[in-house]
Design an enzyme around this catalytic site. Structure first.
Site, mmCIF file in Angstrom:
data_model
loop_
_atom_site.group_PDB
_atom_site.id
_atom_site.type_symbol
_atom_site.label_atom_id
_atom_site.label_comp_id
_atom_site.label_asym_id
_atom_site.label_seq_id
_atom_site.Cartn_x
_atom_site.Cartn_y
_atom_site.Cartn_z
ATOM 1 C CE LYS A 14 14.626 3.675 -62.325
ATOM 2 N NZ LYS A 14 15.749 3.540 -61.552
ATOM 3 N NE ARG A 89 14.989 10.342 -60.761
ATOM 4 C CZ ARG A 89 15.249 9.855 -62.037
ATOM 5 N NH1 ARG A 89 13.685 9.887 -62.074
ATOM 6 N NH2 ARG A 89 16.251 8.995 -62.140
ATOM 7 N NE ARG A 128 22.646 4.109 -68.648
ATOM 8 C CZ ARG A 128 21.701 4.708 -67.546
ATOM 9 N NH1 ARG A 128 20.522 3.774 -67.535
ATOM 10 N NH2 ARG A 128 21.854 5.375 -66.392
ATOM 11 N NE ARG A 134 21.633 8.563 -68.661
ATOM 12 C CZ ARG A 134 20.999 7.969 -68.530
ATOM 13 N NH1 ARG A 134 19.817 7.263 -68.781
ATOM 14 N NH2 ARG A 134 20.274 8.567 -67.630
ATOM 15 N NE ARG A 145 22.221 9.163 -63.098
ATOM 16 C CZ ARG A 145 22.479 8.366 -63.847
ATOM 17 N NH1 ARG A 145 23.240 8.845 -64.079
ATOM 18 N NH2 ARG A 145 21.343 8.333 -64.450
#
Ligand code: AMP
Length: 193
Positions: A14, A89, A128, A134, A145
């Site tokens: 996204k 969300r 990632r 992160r 998640r």
């Protein structure tokens, strides 16, 4: 003049697509995740409040998230259009967004659902994690998640489908291929840059 929303599981691409589409349509990409991360980095009051929530892969409370988006949408650059990435969300966020837009006589034009297989997105997120480090990209938090997305956010697609706003796009493949699919789906709805 377009008001777009990108929805899909974590790791579906996204953020990447939002940046490309925003520059293509000359509208701001508004990512609540980016706003929160910037605040965590700067150690603002908001950042201190949301850090532990984000690190655990939970959702930031609706009242905090809604207030941030309402303020952001009130900025002049969002007046002619915007692309929301990662918001809404929850059902409460859907209601709040409707309210904020309706207050200005506006509504969403289209919801782009980016579809991606769970194993593929977990693999992407782990990659990632190595590249960007992160805090919420560890395997355990990633799985959490995904579960939170499936439980709280995926059902929102039905809400937008009932309004006939959803276009579904396959999120697998090269970035440029996915962008082309999105642009094609938008064009079919009369939305062109
Ligand atoms: P993202 O970059 O969109 O994956 O968001 C990263 C994290 O920020 C999420 O796991 C949540 O902790 C928080 N977050 C971002 N957007 C929202 C939202 N709309 N509602 C609640 N929490 C959010």
């Amino acid at each position: 003049m377009s008001r777009l929303l990108l929805i899909g599981p974590p790791g579906a691409g996204k953020g990447t697509q939002a940046e490309i589409l925003a520059s293509t349509f000359a509208i701001p990409a508004i990512s609540t995740g980016d706003i929160f991360r910037a605040n965590v980095k700067k150690q603002t009051e908001l950042g201190l409040k949301v850090k532990a929530i984000m690190d655990a892969g939970e959702y930031v409370p609706d009242e905090i998230t809604n207030a941030i988006v309402a303020n952001r949408l009130a900025e002049p650059d969002a007046a002619l259009g915007f692309l929301l990435d990662g918001y809404p969300r929850t059902p409460d966020q859907v209601r709040e967004l409707d309210k904020v837009l309706a207050a200005d006589g506006k509504a969403l034009d289209v919801v782009v659902q980016i579809v991606a297989d769970t194993d593929e997105v977990v693999a992407r997120l782990l990659k990632r994690a190595q590249e960007q480090g992160r805090a919420d990209d560890t395997e355990e938090v990633i799985r959490h998640r995904m579960a939170v997305y499936a439980e709280q956010t995926a059902p929102l697609i039905d809400v937008y489908q009932a309004r006939d706003l959803v276009v579904m796009v396959d999120g697998l493949g090269q970035v440029t291929e996915v962008t082309a699919r999105i642009l094609e789906a938008l064009a079919a709805r009369g939305i062109t840059a």
